[in-house]
Design a protein around this motif. Structure first.
Motif, PDB file in Angstrom:
ATOM      1  N   PRO A 221       0.813  -1.218   0.000  1.00 54.97           N
ATOM      2  CA  PRO A 221       0.000   0.000   0.000  1.00 54.97           C
ATOM      3  C   PRO A 221       0.846   1.267   0.000  1.00 54.97           C
ATOM      4  CG  PRO A 221       0.085  -0.921   2.209  1.00 54.97           C
ATOM      5  CD  PRO A 221       0.811  -1.886   1.313  1.00 54.97           C
ATOM      6  N   SER A 222       0.214   2.337  -0.435  1.00 57.93           N
ATOM      7  CA  SER A 222       0.754   3.681  -0.232  1.00 57.93           C
ATOM      8  C   SER A 222       0.196   4.194   1.085  1.00 57.93           C
ATOM      9  CB  SER A 222       0.320   4.605  -1.372  1.00 57.93           C
ATOM     10  OG  SER A 222       0.480   5.968  -1.006  1.00 57.93           O
ATOM     11  N   ILE A 223       1.012   4.924   1.836  1.00 57.87           N
ATOM     12  CA  ILE A 223       0.490   5.478   3.080  1.00 57.87           C
ATOM     13  C   ILE A 223      -0.593   6.515   2.812  1.00 57.87           C
ATOM     14  CG2 ILE A 223       2.152   7.379   3.344  1.00 57.87           C
ATOM     15  CD1 ILE A 223       2.191   6.517   6.379  1.00 57.87           C
ATOM     16  N   LEU A 224      -0.602   7.065   1.591  1.00 59.47           N
ATOM     17  CA  LEU A 224      -1.594   8.091   1.267  1.00 59.47           C
ATOM     18  C   LEU A 224      -2.978   7.503   1.002  1.00 59.47           C
ATOM     19  CD1 LEU A 224       0.602  10.319  -1.076  1.00 59.47           C
ATOM     20  CD2 LEU A 224       0.163  10.606   1.372  1.00 59.47           C
ATOM     21  N   ARG A 230      -3.211  11.335   4.134  1.00 60.67           N
ATOM     22  CA  ARG A 230      -3.003  12.557   3.346  1.00 60.67           C
ATOM     23  C   ARG A 230      -2.792  13.776   4.234  1.00 60.67           C
ATOM     24  NH1 ARG A 230      -4.881  12.520  -2.049  1.00 60.67           N
ATOM     25  NH2 ARG A 230      -5.513  14.688  -1.804  1.00 60.67           N
ATOM     26  N   GLU A 231      -3.263  13.714   5.481  1.00 61.20           N
ATOM     27  CA  GLU A 231      -3.147  14.848   6.393  1.00 61.20           C
ATOM     28  C   GLU A 231      -1.807  14.881   7.128  1.00 61.20           C
ATOM     29  OE1 GLU A 231      -6.304  13.123   6.189  1.00 61.20           O
ATOM     30  OE2 GLU A 231      -6.578  14.785   4.765  1.00 61.20           O
ATOM     31  N   GLY A 251      12.517  11.593 -10.010  1.00 63.34           N
ATOM     32  CA  GLY A 251      11.515  11.004  -9.143  1.00 63.34           C
ATOM     33  C   GLY A 251      10.512  12.077  -8.778  1.00 63.34           C
ATOM     34  N   PHE A 252       9.677  11.779  -7.798  1.00 59.25           N
ATOM     35  CA  PHE A 252       8.711  12.799  -7.371  1.00 59.25           C
ATOM     36  C   PHE A 252       8.273  12.515  -5.945  1.00 59.25           C
ATOM     37  CE2 PHE A 252       6.251   9.400  -9.374  1.00 59.25           C
ATOM     38  CZ  PHE A 252       5.180   9.207  -8.505  1.00 59.25           C
ATOM     39  N   ALA A 253       7.803  13.569  -5.287  1.00 58.91           N
ATOM     40  CA  ALA A 253       7.174  13.448  -3.976  1.00 58.91           C
ATOM     41  C   ALA A 253       5.730  13.870  -4.122  1.00 58.91           C
ATOM     42  CB  ALA A 253       7.881  14.320  -2.942  1.00 58.91           C
ATOM     43  N   VAL A 254       4.865  13.215  -3.359  1.00 59.29           N
ATOM     44  CA  VAL A 254       3.432  13.518  -3.403  1.00 59.29           C
ATOM     45  C   VAL A 254       2.910  13.488  -1.980  1.00 59.29           C
ATOM     46  CG1 VAL A 254       2.900  11.075  -3.842  1.00 59.29           C
ATOM     47  CG2 VAL A 254       1.203  12.814  -4.400  1.00 59.29           C
ATOM     48  N   GLY A 255       2.022  14.419  -1.652  1.00 57.37           N
ATOM     49  CA  GLY A 255       1.489  14.428  -0.291  1.00 57.37           C
ATOM     50  C   GLY A 255       0.861  15.750   0.083  1.00 57.37           C
TER      51      GLY A 255
END
Length: 389
Positions: A221-224, A230-231, A251-255
């Motif tokens: 899983p993604s933690i998001l 997401r918070e 690469g990239f960061a998302v959050g």
């Protein structure tokens, strides 16, 4: 007359390079003409998919890509990253505010401490773990608190064992699953517990998901995608391992938007972004046929079975990895991690990584990679047989 040059204290305080002796021995053995089988470095031996290389060739010829790129990355790349997150995890992210392009995830990981760690802050890091979590923290005046990863706990940190006074001072919590070096995969329930822990103590979760697509069971899983994730979290993704693009540095960061903005502020001041042609090639990777990744995963599974089966046969009992392209191998009684690594190199001409290079809790293990063809892995096993372990 030469001037006196003194390195910054942050450099001088770095621990001795734990692989220095192995590197010295490797050079010495190689100089003697030995055929080394290198199972020490996590660098894919498979080429970048042809359609990605073709897109780079085309994009590199476009004069528009020869100028400074946008600091936060091409919107088209961030849109592709957001679409990939939606496709893989069902996570919806705003490309404009919740995604930032990175010069490889390592850069973003190091710069998180620049953006969010003040002197005296505590950062919770896994042990064993990727050294940059600790180094980024100490470079910026923070203090790391080590979270031991034990086999009996599935190589998951025991967040409930973190002292209250430590949790109160903690700013960031680093997680990394599928995990380097232990090759463990974390269940969704663990991420849910981590989110609740972060909420209780106002801690930002930084999830290093560089090996997200290299798994051998259910999709990690993604933690998001976990309620509340997401918070409290930011997740780092790399094209290096997924698409055999380690040298491309993208690469990239998302959050959470505030976490992305903080990281983006640092990047605006210290780098000039990723070459746009590389970003266009990365779009081709993220939006291309997923069969290329499926084939790569199948290849690593084949190699995993060859190496794990062979190691068990020569007296190095180990668990099959749940993910990544690493095998985390317990050291036989009476040997240290560095001692076994030295014997593997000097006597069998096989390069492995001592586990204590990833932290004190890594003592008692060595790490081997699956980044060599199956026939070389079989040959490595036969050489290790001669050690009579």
């Amino acid at each position: 007359m030469p001037i006196k040059i003194k390195k910054a204290e942050r450099i001088q305080k770095l621990p001795p390079y734990l692989f220095a002796e192995i590197d010295r021995l490797k050079r010495e053995v190689a100089a003697g003409g030995a055929d080394l089988i290198n199972l020490g470095i996590g660098d894919p031996d498979t080429p970048t998919p042809a359609h990605v290389v073709a897109r780079l060739r085309e994009a590199a010829g476009n004069p528009a890509n020869h100028r400074y790129p946008d600091y936060e990355g091409l919107l088209a790349f961030r849109q592709a990253a957001a679409a990939w997150m939606k496709s893989r995890y069902g996570v919806t992210a705003d490309p404009a505010t919740e995604v930032v392009t990175l010069i490889g995830s390592k850069e973003g990981i190091a710069n998180m401490a620049v953006a969010f760690v003040d002197p005296g802050d505590v950062v919770l890091v896994p042990d064993p773990g990727y050294p940059v979590y600790h180094i980024g923290t100490t470079f910026n005046g923070g203090t790391t608190y080590r979270l031991p990863l034990r086999r009996e706990n599935g190589f998951l940190p025991d967040l409930g064992a973190v002292p209250v006074e430590v949790a109160r001072r903690a700013k960031l919590l680093w997680l990394n699953y599928p995990n380097n070096p232990t090759a463990a995969v974390a269940p969704r329930a663990f991420f849910a517990d981590a989110v609740r822990f972060a909420e209780r103590h106002d801690i930002v979760i930084c999830h290093d998901a560089a090996y997200a697509e290299i798994y051998f069971g259910e999709r990690p899983p993604s933690i998001l995608e976990v309620p509340g994730g997401r918070e409290v979290a930011i997740e780092f993704h790399s094209l290096s391992k997924t698409f055999s693009m380690t040298g491309w540095r993208v690469g990239f960061a998302v959050g959470h938007p505030e976490l992305i903005a903080g990281l983006g502020t640092v990047k605006t001041n210290v780098d000039s972004g990723v070459f746009q042609a590389v970003q266009e090639a990365a779009i081709a990777a993220l939006t291309g046929d997923t069969a290329t990744v499926d084939r790569l995963r199948a290849l690593y599974r084949e190699r995993r079975d060859v190496l794990v089966g062979g190691l068990r046969d020569v007296g190095l009992a180990c668990d099959p990895p749940g993910g990544t392209f690493y095998v985390w191998v317990p050291v036989p009684r009476g040997l240290s991690a560095a001692g076994l690594a030295s014997r593997c190199l000097e006597e069998a001409h096989v390069v492995v990584t001592p586990g204590n290079g990833f932290g004190d809790a890594g003592e008692g293990y060595i790490r081997l990679t699956l980044c060599s063809p199956s026939e070389r892995l079989r040959e490595a096993v036969e050489r290790l047989r001669g050690l009579h372990l």
